[in-house]
Structure formats: C-alpha cells, structure tokens
Scaffold this motif. Sequence first.
Motif, mmCIF file in Angstrom:
data_model
loop_
_atom_site.group_PDB
_atom_site.id
_atom_site.type_symbol
_atom_site.label_atom_id
_atom_site.label_comp_id
_atom_site.label_asym_id
_atom_site.label_seq_id
_atom_site.Cartn_x
_atom_site.Cartn_y
_atom_site.Cartn_z
ATOM 1 N N TYR A 46 6.304 0.236 7.965
ATOM 2 C CA TYR A 46 4.992 0.815 8.248
ATOM 3 C C TYR A 46 4.642 0.522 9.700
ATOM 4 N N THR A 91 10.520 -0.671 2.781
ATOM 5 C CA THR A 91 9.567 0.180 3.486
ATOM 6 C C THR A 91 9.388 -0.313 4.921
ATOM 7 N N SER A 97 0.453 8.758 8.040
ATOM 8 C CA SER A 97 -0.893 8.400 7.587
ATOM 9 C C SER A 97 -1.867 8.738 8.703
ATOM 10 N N ARG A 140 6.917 9.738 6.415
ATOM 11 C CA ARG A 140 5.548 9.733 5.895
ATOM 12 C C ARG A 140 4.587 9.486 7.058
ATOM 13 N N THR A 165 6.602 4.944 7.218
ATOM 14 C CA THR A 165 5.290 5.520 7.523
ATOM 15 C C THR A 165 4.878 5.239 8.963
ATOM 16 N N GLU A 201 10.727 4.363 2.309
ATOM 17 C CA GLU A 201 9.496 5.001 2.769
ATOM 18 C C GLU A 201 9.214 4.461 4.168
ATOM 19 N N SER A 256 1.589 5.009 -2.259
ATOM 20 C CA SER A 256 2.091 4.344 -1.054
ATOM 21 C C SER A 256 2.931 3.146 -1.478
#
Length: 333
Positions: free
Chosen positions: A16, A14, A76, A74, A51, A49, A206
């Motif tokens: 983020y 992932t 947020s 993704r 984000t 993923e 998540s």
Amino acid sequence: MEMCKDELQGSLSTVYIGGGTPSLLSAENMQRIFLYINKVYAPDWDSMEVTMECNPDDVTKEFCMGLRLTPINRVSMGAQTFSDSRLKFIHRRHNSSEVFKAMKLLREHGIGNVSIDLMFGFPNETLFDWTSDVDTAISLRPEHISAYSLQYEEGTPLYRMLSEGKVKEIDDELYRKMYATLCEKLSEAGYEHYEISNFALPGRRSRHNSSYWHNIPYIGLGASAHSYSGHSRSWNVSNLEKYISSIENGVRPAQSEDIDGQTHYDDMVMTALRTKEGISLDDMPEKYRRYIMATADKYIKAGEMKCDGHWLSLTIDGIFVSDMIMSDLMMPD
C-alpha cells in the motif's frame, strides 16, 4: 508505504503506497521502488493487491500510463464529496468534475479495482446533500467505498473555526440518519458492509486494510510509518530529514514496544470489533474470553452486540455507540 506479510508463508501479500501524496512520484521513481521490492522479497505480484493513493486531479493520461509500468492494480482516490463548495471548505485541490474524469481514465487504462473515499457531516450539510453524494458515488460504480464523518481534530484550522463558533457540528440525530442512509443505499446497490466505514462489491474487500483488523504483520517504510510483527510494534521518526539521514547511515530511525497479552487483547477489541465478522472467540485465551463475554452481556441484551458462540460482533445499533462499547470491553490496568 506499507507491506503486509502472509502469516503462513512469510511472503508479501499486499503493498500500500499512501500517506502524503504518492501520486506525485514520477513513473521512474515508482519503478525504482518496485525493482527494490523485487530484489529484497521476490514477491508474486500476480497474486497480490498493490494499492496506490491518489488525488483525483493527479490522475492524468501520463499518470495512468505510468501505473501500467508497475505492479499497481488498485487505486484509492480521495473524492470526499461531489459538492465544489464543500471541497473548497476542506481545502481540496480538485473539483467534482475531476473525479469523473479520473474514473474514466483509470478504467480506460485497465485499472479494474478502484476505491473512493467519501466524507459526511459538513457544517450545514443536509440529508438530501449527503444522499446526493452517495447516489453519485454509486453511479461511478467503484469496487470499494470508504466513508467517514468530518473530524474536528485539535490543532487544525477546522477545530479553531469550531472553537470560535464559526462552524457547528451536525447533531447526533442527523449523523445517525446520514450513516443509515449510507448503509441502506450501498447495500441496495450490492455493496457489502464489511467494516464500520468500509463497503465493497463482492470479492473486493481491501485486503491490505483487512490485515490491520485481523492481526496480520506489516512493515512500514518512510517517515512516521508504523510496523507490526505480531509481538511488537514500531514507528519511524516523523522528521523527514532525520529519517533520510539515519537511513543513509544504515540505521532505522524508529522506536518500538513489545506487546503483552492484555495489550494484544485491547488491540483486538479496537480493530477486529470494527469488522462485520467481529472478534473470534475461538482464538482468544480463556481468561480474556470470560472477561469479554461477561462485559458484553449487557450490550447483547440491549441489541447492540450479537454472539453466535464463536464470533462476537456489533449490530447496526452498536455501531453508533462503538467507541463506548470498545472502551468498556478493554481490560482495566
């Protein structure tokens, strides 16, 4: 910005991009970031993923078109509340109508995985007010919803207002009713309550945040960012100028500490116990398993925890006193 690594393969699982307001980055700078990640890690973007945090008012047509030039799949978004007066109270730039516009734009540009943040427990907020916010969030049908109570952190203007008697915290009974309403309504709408503050449609948990709660290593990039290797953790300096200067000189400006068995156990209590599954007793050394079961016994008898022999977790009643339970389950020095 943080990146989690798959425990078995050692590859990225992932990414983020958050902290501050990363949505203010230009499309060109975003592309540069991902090109460098490609160069160093050669990740499989299709299986990951990725984000990005954003404010609702930052979501424009140009912003969405920029996302499509990156692996970001993704978003947020900090909605917080659909009351313009409460948004003004917490000094948010956006208004409630911009949340609706942002959701529409994200959907139109192919972003099929959106999370929104909600906040409850504002001074003078009623249960009706909060129920309206939850209903509105559900109507937008985001794949993921995070909900937190308003925090009065020392040193903030909000805390000063509380100290001066200008605002008043909601009482415990109203807090319980608000949280119960949140859980009930989202459950009825098909959301899974998989962590104390997090709810997701099936298959939309998540993955990045779940990594924190399930002991998966991660790398933090940027000022104040934290990293975790499984055996140690580190944190970068918070001063941006010092951070940039050190990086330019080839030195990572960070402090670190090794994690011993007891610290690892305490961390597990603070993280895994927040999740729907709870703590895996099978993965815990015998010494700590005996201790946690002996300490948890009174909470199990009180209906605040449950155990199926393999997993120890909080019940809905236990969530309301989770801080106390977690503190009690930690081992004394």
